[in-house]
Design a protein around this motif. Structure first.
Motif, PDB file in Angstrom:
ATOM      1  N   HIS A   1      -7.486  -6.469  -8.594  1.00  0.00           N
ATOM      2  CA  HIS A   1      -8.198  -5.655  -8.699  1.00  0.00           C
ATOM      3  C   HIS A   1      -9.658  -6.031  -9.597  1.00  0.00           C
ATOM      4  O   HIS A   1     -10.740  -5.710  -9.088  1.00  0.00           O
ATOM      5  N   ALA A   2      -9.483  -7.046 -10.508  1.00  0.00           N
ATOM      6  CA  ALA A   2     -10.590  -7.483 -11.255  1.00  0.00           C
ATOM      7  C   ALA A   2     -11.280  -8.557 -10.327  1.00  0.00           C
ATOM      8  O   ALA A   2     -12.564  -8.472 -10.419  1.00  0.00           O
ATOM      9  N   ALA A   3     -10.917  -9.120  -9.399  1.00  0.00           N
ATOM     10  CA  ALA A   3     -11.475  -9.841  -8.357  1.00  0.00           C
ATOM     11  C   ALA A   3     -12.150  -9.160  -7.381  1.00  0.00           C
ATOM     12  O   ALA A   3     -12.668  -9.585  -6.314  1.00  0.00           O
ATOM     13  N   GLY A   4     -11.797  -7.880  -7.334  1.00  0.00           N
ATOM     14  CA  GLY A   4     -12.531  -7.100  -6.265  1.00  0.00           C
ATOM     15  C   GLY A   4     -11.618  -6.711  -4.973  1.00  0.00           C
ATOM     16  O   GLY A   4     -12.206  -6.151  -3.969  1.00  0.00           O
ATOM     17  N   GLY A   5     -10.451  -7.363  -5.073  1.00  0.00           N
ATOM     18  CA  GLY A   5      -9.541  -7.158  -3.915  1.00  0.00           C
ATOM     19  C   GLY A   5      -8.701  -5.879  -4.057  1.00  0.00           C
ATOM     20  O   GLY A   5      -8.531  -5.346  -5.131  1.00  0.00           O
ATOM     21  N   LEU A   6      -7.939  -5.583  -2.973  1.00  0.00           N
ATOM     22  CA  LEU A   6      -7.004  -4.625  -3.047  1.00  0.00           C
ATOM     23  C   LEU A   6      -5.683  -5.025  -2.556  1.00  0.00           C
ATOM     24  O   LEU A   6      -5.519  -6.166  -2.172  1.00  0.00           O
ATOM     25  N   LEU A   7      -4.745  -4.226  -2.856  1.00  0.00           N
ATOM     26  CA  LEU A   7      -3.243  -4.529  -2.983  1.00  0.00           C
ATOM     27  C   LEU A   7      -2.745  -4.039  -1.714  1.00  0.00           C
ATOM     28  O   LEU A   7      -2.592  -2.626  -1.700  1.00  0.00           O
ATOM     29  N   TYR A   8      -1.983  -4.504  -0.728  1.00  0.00           N
ATOM     30  CA  TYR A   8      -1.111  -4.055   0.276  1.00  0.00           C
ATOM     31  C   TYR A   8       0.248  -3.958   0.036  1.00  0.00           C
ATOM     32  O   TYR A   8       0.885  -5.140  -0.180  1.00  0.00           O
TER      33      TYR A   8
ATOM     34  N   PHE B   1      -0.342  -0.494  -5.890  1.00  0.00           N
ATOM     35  CA  PHE B   1      -0.986  -0.810  -4.612  1.00  0.00           C
ATOM     36  C   PHE B   1      -1.891   0.366  -4.064  1.00  0.00           C
ATOM     37  O   PHE B   1      -1.899   1.234  -4.772  1.00  0.00           O
ATOM     38  N   ASP B   2      -2.675   0.018  -3.399  1.00  0.00           N
ATOM     39  CA  ASP B   2      -3.720   0.642  -2.887  1.00  0.00           C
ATOM     40  C   ASP B   2      -3.577   1.373  -1.594  1.00  0.00           C
ATOM     41  O   ASP B   2      -4.086   2.386  -1.265  1.00  0.00           O
ATOM     42  N   VAL B   3      -2.622   0.600  -0.734  1.00  0.00           N
ATOM     43  CA  VAL B   3      -2.202   0.831   0.573  1.00  0.00           C
ATOM     44  C   VAL B   3      -1.036   0.442   1.105  1.00  0.00           C
ATOM     45  O   VAL B   3      -0.899  -0.745   0.528  1.00  0.00           O
ATOM     46  N   MET B   4      -0.274   1.105   1.515  1.00  0.00           N
ATOM     47  CA  MET B   4       1.021   0.399   2.234  1.00  0.00           C
ATOM     48  C   MET B   4       1.388   1.025   3.427  1.00  0.00           C
ATOM     49  O   MET B   4       0.920   1.999   4.072  1.00  0.00           O
ATOM     50  N   HIS B   5       2.512   0.545   4.101  1.00  0.00           N
ATOM     51  CA  HIS B   5       2.983   1.306   5.111  1.00  0.00           C
ATOM     52  C   HIS B   5       4.631   1.500   4.709  1.00  0.00           C
ATOM     53  O   HIS B   5       5.186   0.876   3.931  1.00  0.00           O
ATOM     54  N   LEU B   6       5.024   2.263   5.489  1.00  0.00           N
ATOM     55  CA  LEU B   6       6.529   2.627   5.179  1.00  0.00           C
ATOM     56  C   LEU B   6       7.139   2.381   6.720  1.00  0.00           C
ATOM     57  O   LEU B   6       6.678   3.023   7.624  1.00  0.00           O
ATOM     58  N   ASN B   7       8.313   1.843   6.540  1.00  0.00           N
ATOM     59  CA  ASN B   7       9.089   1.656   7.875  1.00  0.00           C
ATOM     60  C   ASN B   7      10.073   2.753   8.022  1.00  0.00           C
ATOM     61  O   ASN B   7      11.149   2.691   7.349  1.00  0.00           O
ATOM     62  N   LEU B   8       9.955   3.897   8.805  1.00  0.00           N
ATOM     63  CA  LEU B   8      10.638   4.928   8.680  1.00  0.00           C
ATOM     64  C   LEU B   8      12.166   4.812   9.313  1.00  0.00           C
ATOM     65  O   LEU B   8      13.112   5.337   8.904  1.00  0.00           O
ATOM     66  N   HIS B   9      12.132   3.628  10.200  1.00  0.00           N
ATOM     67  CA  HIS B   9      13.132   3.264  10.737  1.00  0.00           C
ATOM     68  C   HIS B   9      14.195   2.510   9.943  1.00  0.00           C
ATOM     69  O   HIS B   9      15.160   1.815  10.310  1.00  0.00           O
ATOM     70  N   LYS B  10      13.681   2.063   8.691  1.00  0.00           N
ATOM     71  CA  LYS B  10      14.437   1.396   7.827  1.00  0.00           C
ATOM     72  C   LYS B  10      14.835   2.567   6.684  1.00  0.00           C
ATOM     73  O   LYS B  10      15.978   2.872   6.619  1.00  0.00           O
ATOM     74  N   THR B  11      13.768   2.631   5.745  1.00  0.00           N
ATOM     75  CA  THR B  11      14.219   3.523   4.692  1.00  0.00           C
ATOM     76  C   THR B  11      14.533   4.872   4.834  1.00  0.00           C
ATOM     77  O   THR B  11      15.300   5.490   4.078  1.00  0.00           O
ATOM     78  N   PHE B  12      14.052   5.481   5.985  1.00  0.00           N
ATOM     79  CA  PHE B  12      14.150   6.751   6.378  1.00  0.00           C
ATOM     80  C   PHE B  12      15.212   7.123   7.365  1.00  0.00           C
ATOM     81  O   PHE B  12      15.212   8.105   8.125  1.00  0.00           O
ATOM     82  N   ALA B  13      15.981   6.001   7.500  1.00  0.00           N
ATOM     83  CA  ALA B  13      17.238   6.180   8.369  1.00  0.00           C
ATOM     84  C   ALA B  13      16.818   6.630  10.091  1.00  0.00           C
ATOM     85  O   ALA B  13      17.779   7.123  10.362  1.00  0.00           O
TER      86      ALA B  13
END
Lengths: 447, 485, 447, 485
Positions: B230-237, B257-269
């Protein structure tokens, strides 16, 4: 504890074996400052209560007799299709990375690929992409790889606008230019593009967004004369009746892509569907997505496995033909069973019935005062009806008659305010067509 | 026993006798647009079709029939009630262009799922539209790109990614127009902070991480990483592939983290279906909300729900598929989450971790070598059989194939690539101790076999419908479709 | 041709192999005078048209929140139960006459038998009979065989009247006398019978037709003292809470029979359900119906097979213990999966919830003016409500509120005109109870 | 591999976590009525239950997975659409005590099925209530009994039954209070008319026949038999087990039968379910209509439908089960008949006969001996392997067990008992020529194996989950339930 088998005794024994004294202790490497304090989720429901709640939600979606198409079509799905596709062995298996333990899925995919090549008249089909629109984006990227970079794509203005949006999103990230190919406002069909410089490929939608059929031979031949690849966008059911992309023009289209939903996939509000993509064998190494091949084991027994995986992200990483990993396997399983169940004859009969119904309804509506049909060309099972009032208002009024009357073109920012895109499939009986006619008549008269 | 249906064509009858009613009009479609090549699909009887595919299904391993400890894939139980509910006609027959007032039931489900996923991840907003994890990644990095550009920060064309990351990470970054820079891991499994700092700068758009990492351990310095980026101006995925390890316990939002995806077919069964469909919902912090992919569901002030359009979200990265995404998968994930509730969600990671750590301990007891013996396992862990390989020539591949003979699916092998001869094992929370204990017993037997009769492993599997397949031949003599008769 | 795979070419080849020239010729041994001329059947429908027609019929049955019991109960059935039971391998298999090819069905039946013995506290269970009522008739015949012929059966007057009718039908054919055992009109429960001479067995219904619990210990001990066998008639779900027949009185009941429907079987307007029948091991050779045993093969591997088939009609013909052949295999498969899914805890929790709901509703209704409860005794999940007007009229009026309010006892020719038998199960939420109370209140007030 | 669920008890968790809402009141049931012995059912996880029973299912042969030419059982394809429709909530959730106005949809289906079955059999009236063929037989002979008694003809206590009849025939007659007299068949398969005539008299209530008979041939003198029996004051009962042979072509009513049952789970394609449920609808000529079992469906003059009660049919033999019969099975039979229609019904017997006669010819070509070589096969036929038995010691049982090794279910064996070492083979109309040809090829191989290595057959099956089971031990050391732990 839903879906977790451990009782207290077993949990204790396992914690002891690990050498910790609580479940929390298993997370001792995680800084405590990161542990969650509040998380606003409702409490759990029993399966019984969940069923009641969701059945209520399902009933809150109005059951409508469907005259809407626009890329998603209401068809009859034989009972065996999902009965088999939903068997646990298909439903709960992973991608077939261990082929010996996945011959079921692999053989199904091989048969799927075979069926798609026969429908499209091309030599190779991959094992599916997310949907038709994202499949078209992948086809464009593939065409650009084949042709060499720094090129643009010729995109018809009568392509379904949602598909155009997806191209904008995906190709826009790589700054690929999309050149519009206009259509003749009188006929609704494509004009031969003026300029092809810088373009890698021409997209030819057969059927276009108005439900009209294009002169695919002429367009394909023109593209080839300009050194472009032709990407056919097709409806797989219509291919039981219409010329296969492999037979378009003198040399045939180079790629065919489409939305697989009409092949046994329920509408479900928009997905999951699947995209299919077929191409010439010479281009197979540029194909994105999974591909299944037939091979043998040490004893010479036939078996199936994934092949040419060096194209894919799990091997090639940043240099893969696509980032796609999970595709639409179960949808393709259902589609394969659907195609095998109907067979050539069933698909042809279904296509023919869709077409017949469409002509019947058009005839019925032609007799209503004030309505017209802006485009006179040939169609498969969908056409534009021009109403003397707002198509959206008519569509909304017909909901009260239990009908989803079509898609107002203005929702797509196309056509006139009175333009309604109307689709018929084999699910509609003659009585439904009469109901539509009568309901529309009463709405127009009440105006 | 089961010739492919394409080989048993029976040409002159209808499998599925539509008896379609009504007059058949002669077609008015011009001759040159009609099909020329005869359509050569099989016309088999319904029974033959049913029997063929039913028997094919029996050749598959699946969660419903086998233990499937495939690392990084989270092969947990897919509740059947979710399938039953998603198949209700009120959902299944709903056309995507139905006006919102006639589909409030579906929109309600999707709206709730958006809210719940935001709560579970500690993020501000969610779009459910991505069709799979990789499409979610693409959407995520595209949002990072859009964010920087919207601020006029046009020089950020590099994406940092750990060497051990999932292959989709660099592929997605590449597809979104980024140059990929790899960051190594330290021997203890954590990221090399020095290497990270060396690459941070005004050309870096962000970093893609999963935590726990693909090495099966928790990235302990995540807060520090976030501060530096963040200090370097970047974002975390955040790559949600490993979310099962921390669900209900740690939120990506809280980790920075600033942004993410969720694998619903993994974590959400939701089911893997032999390769999909998945769903790769994306979740973002407030500052990325304007860039979310379309459509998402909006609740109007008076409570009615509708799809958001580009007018609502003019800076959106756009649409990723023609409709709203893999709705049927979202329905299943909603059912799962609603069934679990707050306390059930917390148990997921706790028991996933218990099963993984128990299995790791038991396998170490047998002599198997952990890749990171000093570290706590997350929901999965890595073994290396380099020692066996040196002693007997037996490879990770051979151990994997031999497991199949015992009716157990092989773990992931040779990933992550930096651990030689590795097995990545993820039991998930839905497996019982009895199942784990049987796996341990089988692994004990396999270890003994490796030492005493290594050829048994090298020629495995022995008890499956086919033996080890010639994959090189498959690629060389490419047969990817059956020629019509 | 639906479900027939032969095309014209194949048909011709097969006829030629047989040596005839038409399908008709295959029937040349049948006198032509017997061949059908007219047969009034409708023409066939496509699967699509059939689905539409039958979905319409299904919708023509009103969806009602169910407060009716009387031997058939609305319960939640977990989604996995029929998902598995309907798998083709269970659904389309025959009776397991070839055990090596039927280990799936056979092991399920063995587990079923085990579960029933644990619920009933008896040692042996057969593999099912048609339903509870016909199962009771078989139990009576079994008791008569055990006791020697020329005997009668003591049948309580508060047995479900439909069950009594089945006894009349089946036992009547063999001129077996049914001696009525009266109940106390004040309590609704059985009085100790006066005379037991000539009787082979006493039937003890726990729960009786009024939903009441009987003093089973006393009745069982009395029967045994008279040299009678005791046949327990029980609800399998209630057995999760109530004393097992094997524990009744000093020696336990000799047989237990019941309707298996509450164990995972949908209501479906009355069937298919299944009857269960359990007994002491000493009486196993008099047991009717199929029985599965555990055994081994030559290598010592455990396997399961049908056993003691010499009791059955396909071996013993006219001297069999019963004429039963086809039983209710698939229902028992579902019931086994249902019991395994819920387990002891789930069954106990379900039973407890049914009971609680029943008490809650009774309390709610007690506050309404004019209603009363004629019987004060203990109940499980069903009781008689006495209304100040015709129970049938109230039941019919409540249909308009979306409720099936119960069963008017007068339809059974029992009780008073105002008596309504009301049942609650775990499917009912508290809101449903309030709806019932409010709807009943409005019907009573509108009178 | 699959221990019985009863052996893998996991005692302290809910497989199916109801989370039942609402206040739990302390029970008010007297202590002495409450359960004493702890209920010891397994408490396994939903996944473990699902996996256990899914894997068990895979150990079954079934129509959906194997050719199943089980003579006299009519193992034809069970259309899946019938299951889907019978499972619709509008049917599945219908309580039997719903008042008729609220269940007109179901009553309409049942009413039509009654009408159609009457039309298909040439009978006047139908009751759908019997739960299976044997219960239909019981109802049928009970109606014969009631008919004679109603006419004051009280001396008719004997029922004539061919020696080769299905075992249920004598068992049902016995259960209805009749004395059974057996009538032999002639060597050509037809009934011995002289023996019949010798037994006819004022003590004979009737005769139970199936036609085609259990010998797989059509009883050619059926009209003559009917004349003789009727002349002697008796009635004719038709056992519908073999109706598939003549469906749409010959009607039992036209042959002179007075009463019959139909096995809907044979001729009308409802599933056998591993042993039921079936449905054994009974059909009668006009004079037996007053005695039909209850309930049946009545159409009122204004068109409304309702159940008939004893007031409508005071001479009814009564009720056979607590409710209306196996309604779900009836729904499936209705769907099948509606799908086939008039022309489809006619094709059933035609193709059933074609498949049987084709198979008979092909097997004779291999050297197998037909029991009635001079006769046309009906929908099934009998082979005798007495020749093989004499030559090699191989028995019909051994041939049957060896067939299992090839993934083909065994035919019926040792029935009818009067043909030694017999196989009763019924392919049904839903099997394709390709399937029959494969069966012929396997039978050719088995014949050769019998001659060259008979022990291979005597020790079969070799490739199934278990080998030949010790059925004698099973009966001797009776283990019919697992003891609680």
């Amino acid at each position: 504890m839903p879906y977790i088998p451990h009782d207290a005794e077993e949990t204790a024994a396992m914690l002891a074996a690990v050498g910790v004294n609580s479940l929390d202790a298993l997370f001792d490497e995680i800084p405590s400052s990161l542990q969650v304090h509040d998380m606003v989720l409702p409490e759990g429901l029993s399966e019984m209560a969940l069923r009641r709640e969701l059945e209520g939600r399902a009933l809150a979606n109005a059951p409508l007799v469907c005259f809407a198409g626009g890329g998603a079509y209401a068809h009859h799905i034989p009972a065996i299709v999902w009965e088999i596709a939903a068997r646990g062995e298909f439903y709960s298996a992973y991608t077939p990375y261990q082929p010996e333990a996945s011959q079921g899925t692999l053989q199904v995919l091989y048969e799927y690929q075979s069926f798609i090549t026969r429908l499209t008249g091309l030599e190779v089909s991959n094992a599916s992409l997310y949907d038709g629109a994202s499949g078209l984006a992948e086809a464009c990227l593939m065409a650009l790889r084949i042709q060499g970079s720094e090129k643009s794509i010729l995109v018809p203005e009568n392509l379904l606008p949602s598909w155009r949006s997806v191209l904008d999103t995906v190709l826009g990230m790589q700054n690929i230019r999309l050149q519009a190919v206009p259509y003749d406002p009188n006929s609704g069909t494509l004009q031969i593009p003026g300029d092809a410089s810088d373009a890698a490929a021409l997209i030819v939608p057969q059927i276009n967004a108005f439900g009209l059929l294009e002169s695919v031979d002429k367009l394909t031949d023109w593209a080839h004369a300009q050194g472009l690849l032709t990407i056919a966008v097709v409806n797989p059911l219509a291919l039981a009746m219409l010329k296969a992309p492999g037979d378009w023009g003198g040399k045939g289209a180079d790629m065919a892509v489409g939305e697989g939903q009409p092949m046994g996939i329920p509408l479900t509000g928009g997905g999951p569907y699947f995209g299919f993509l077929a191409c010439r064998k010479t281009h197979v190494r540029q194909l994105p997505g999974r591909l299944v091949a037939k091979t043998v084991d040490a004893q010479g027994r036939t078996g199936y496995c994934l092949t040419l995986q060096a194209r894919e992200q799990h091997i090639r990483r940043g240099k893969a033909t696509s980032n796609i990993c999970t595709n639409q396997g179960l949808m393709v399983t259902a589609a394969t069973i659907h195609m095998a169940t109907l067979g050539s004859h069933g698909l042809q009969e279904t296509a023919s019935c869709c077409h017949t119904r469409s002509r019947q309804l058009r005839e019925l509506l032609a007799a209503l005062p004030g309505v017209s049909f802006p485009y006179a060309g040939a169609f498969f099972h969908e056409w534009v009806l021009r109403l003397p009032m707002s198509a959206t208002a008519v569509r909304d009024a017909l909901l009260g008659h239990g009908l989803l009357a079509g898609i107002p073109l203005r929702e797509w920012e196309m056509g006139e305010p009175g333009d309604l895109l109307v689709c018929t499939t084999e699910l509609l009986e003659e009585a439904d067509l009469l109901t539509y006619r009568d309901a529309l008549k009463s709405v127009l008269e009440a105006q | 026993m089961n010739p492919a249906v394409t080989e048993t064509v029976n040409d002159s009858i209808f499998a599925h006798d539509h008896h379609l009613p009504g007059q058949k009009l002669p077609t008015d479609i011009p001759e040159d647009l009609l099909r020329k090549t005869p359509l050569n699909l099989p016309n088999a009887s319904e029974l033959d079709v049913l029997r063929h595919y039913t028997r094919l299904s029996q050749k598959n391993f699946s969660i419903d029939t086998q233990f499937y400890p495939l690392g990084s894939c989270t092969m947990k139980y897919n509740p059947r009630i979710a399938h039953a509910l998603a198949s209700l006609p009120g959902f299944a027959r709903l056309h995507p262009d139905t006006p919102a007032p006639a589909m409030q039931g579906l929109l309600q489900v999707l709206w709730e799922l958006q809210e719940w996923l935001a709560a579970a991840t500690g993020m501000a907003a969610v779009s459910l539209t991505p069709a799979a994890g990789a499409q979610g990644e693409l959407a995520g990095v595209a949002m990072i790109r859009a964010y920087h550009l919207a601020r006029g920060d046009t020089g950020r064309n590099k994406m940092l990614i750990p060497t051990a990351a999932h292959g989709t990470n660099p592929a997605s970054a590449q597809m979104a127009g980024f140059e990929v820079i790899e960051i190594p891991n330290l021997p203890d499994g954590d990221l090399d902070m020095a290497a990270l700092d060396a690459h941070l700068g005004p050309d870096v758009a962000g970093i893609m991480l999963t935590n726990p990492s693909t090495l099966g351990v928790f990235e302990r310095r995540i807060a520090e990483i976030a501060r530096h980026v963040h200090a370097a101006g970047g974002l975390l995925y955040y790559d949600g592939a490993n979310l099962n390890a921390i669900l209900g316990r740690v939120q990506p939002g809280q980790m920075g983290f600033d942004v993410m995806h969720l694998n619903l077919h993994k974590t959400f069964a939701t089911p893997h279906g032999g390769g999909g469909p998945g769903a790769g919902a994306v979740a973002v912090q407030e500052r990325l909300r304007p860039f979310l992919p379309l459509p998402t569901v909006l609740q109007e002030p008076h409570g009615a729900l509708r799809w958001m359009s580009i007018e609502d979200l003019p800076q959106s990265i756009g649409q990723l598929s023609a409709h709203g995404g893999n709705i049927g998968v979202l329905l299943r994930a909603h059912a799962y989450l609603r069934r679990l509730g707050r306390s059930g969600v917390g148990r997921v990671s706790a028991y996933a971790a218990l099963n993984a750590n128990y299995l790791l301990k038991e396998l170490q007891r047998l002599g198997y070598q952990a890749a990171f013996p000093e570290r706590r396992a997350s929901h999965e862990f890595i073994l290396s059989v380099s020692d066996l390989h040196k002693a007997t020539g037996v490879r990770a591949l051979d151990v994997a194939k031999r497991l199949l003979d015992f009716g157990i699916h092989a773990p992931t092998i040779y990933f992550p690539q930096l651990v030689p001869e590795c097995l990545l094992i993820e039991p998930t929370e839905t497996e019982s101790k009895a199942t784990l204990d049987r796996f341990v017993a089988v692994m004990a037997q396999i270890r003994q076999e490796a030492l005493e009769q290594p050829e048994l492993l090298r020629e495995a599997p022995h008890h499956l419908p086919v033996g080890r397949l010639d994959e090189a031949l498959a690629a060389r003599k490419l047969d990817v479709s059956a020629a019509p008769e």
